[in-house]
Enzyme design. Sequence first.
Site, PDB file in Angstrom:
ATOM      1  CG  HIS A 159     -68.519 -15.034  -3.718  1.00 21.58           C
ATOM      2  ND1 HIS A 159     -69.462 -15.852  -4.316  1.00 21.58           N
ATOM      3  CD2 HIS A 159     -68.523 -15.375  -2.398  1.00 21.58           C
ATOM      4  CE1 HIS A 159     -70.003 -16.641  -3.403  1.00 21.58           C
ATOM      5  NE2 HIS A 159     -69.455 -16.382  -2.234  1.00 21.58           N
ATOM      6  CG  ASP A 191     -67.692 -21.633  -0.226  1.00 21.10           C
ATOM      7  OD1 ASP A 191     -66.742 -21.292   0.500  1.00 21.10           O
ATOM      8  OD2 ASP A 191     -68.836 -21.133  -0.125  1.00 21.10           O
ATOM      9  CG  HIS A 193     -72.140 -19.119  -0.063  1.00 22.62           C
ATOM     10  ND1 HIS A 193     -71.381 -19.308   1.085  1.00 22.62           N
ATOM     11  CD2 HIS A 193     -73.355 -18.690   0.349  1.00 22.62           C
ATOM     12  CE1 HIS A 193     -72.110 -18.989   2.136  1.00 22.62           C
ATOM     13  NE2 HIS A 193     -73.307 -18.624   1.726  1.00 22.62           N
ATOM     14  CG  ASP A 280     -69.093 -21.974   3.306  1.00 25.67           C
ATOM     15  OD1 ASP A 280     -68.661 -22.949   2.668  1.00 25.67           O
ATOM     16  OD2 ASP A 280     -69.259 -20.850   2.782  1.00 25.67           O
TER      17      ASP A 280
END
Length: 336
Positions: A159, A191, A193, A280
């Site tokens: 990120h 991931d 995200h 995740d």
Amino acid sequence: MKIVYTDHHKLHVTENITFGGYPFVIEELPQRVDQILDALHSNALGQVIQPSDHGMAPILNVHDAGYIEYLQAAYANNATYNQNDEPAIPETFAPRSARRRPKHVLGLKGYYGFGIGSPINAGTWTAAYWSAQCAITAAELVQTGERAVYALCRPPGHHAARELYGGFCFLNNAAIAARFLSGKVAILDIDYHHGNGTQEIFYEDPGTLYCSIHSDTDFEYPYYWGASDEIGSGVGTGYNFNLPLSQGTGDTLYLETLEKGLQAIRQFQPHFLIVSAGFDILDGDPAGGFKVTLKGIEMIGKKIADLALPTVLIQEGGYLVDQLGEAAVNFLKAFA
């Protein structure tokens, strides 16, 4: 397989902290890495080595110098201003029309940060620096002949953009490793995200393909990046490939979508592959929303390994601590 790891990650303390006198709770905890490391040892998956110190040059090859200066001094400046030992957490944020970089400690926090979930404490810079060194060391080993190396990085990195932090990330480990390598590089981000920081760093770069499979950011963090029509710009047009999926996605759809990403990588014909390995995606992850099983994670690892590319595996997210070690082992067995 060599595994690059350092205890320095424990300096980024994210448990039992307060903000404004109240408990401040995030999912990104030191126990995540402890669980993975224990599982790797139990399954004898490879030799654990310490990272080499490659200095600041590879980091500054990705991140803005002013941003790095901010990260290095953020905790001390915040502690002096607030006269307490609480972490530096933004309380105001720069809008899109912002025209200048402020000098005040409160303004700087919101100038470089895009969320409140990434506390900077006394050891955060050191932990982030050595997390990046783990990724660089893994890249160096792959560049000099190792087939695959796993960098057990914490804090994670995908990120973090050139001059922006958030989502538990401060330095973009995958981007730093990619810039360190010589030749065309494909980055595959699995991931849950979207790796907005990685995307933006390489958005105009035709020498680096970024491919991300993630939860639809119309409804999931980081919200402002990650749509399928974000394909790069300028000479980088066509080298950014987003594959958003709906919450509740399970093994079958995920693996079908992964094949599309792998095909894009094959067409790009990179010299090296970097995998931003976020676990995740696992069913039940407190920060996720997919229903990928442990068997599914094993199959994801196998399909990526079938590319037969020199590969740097970099740890990103994964917050279901009780199953995180097993997820990592299932994934890495495909490469070991």
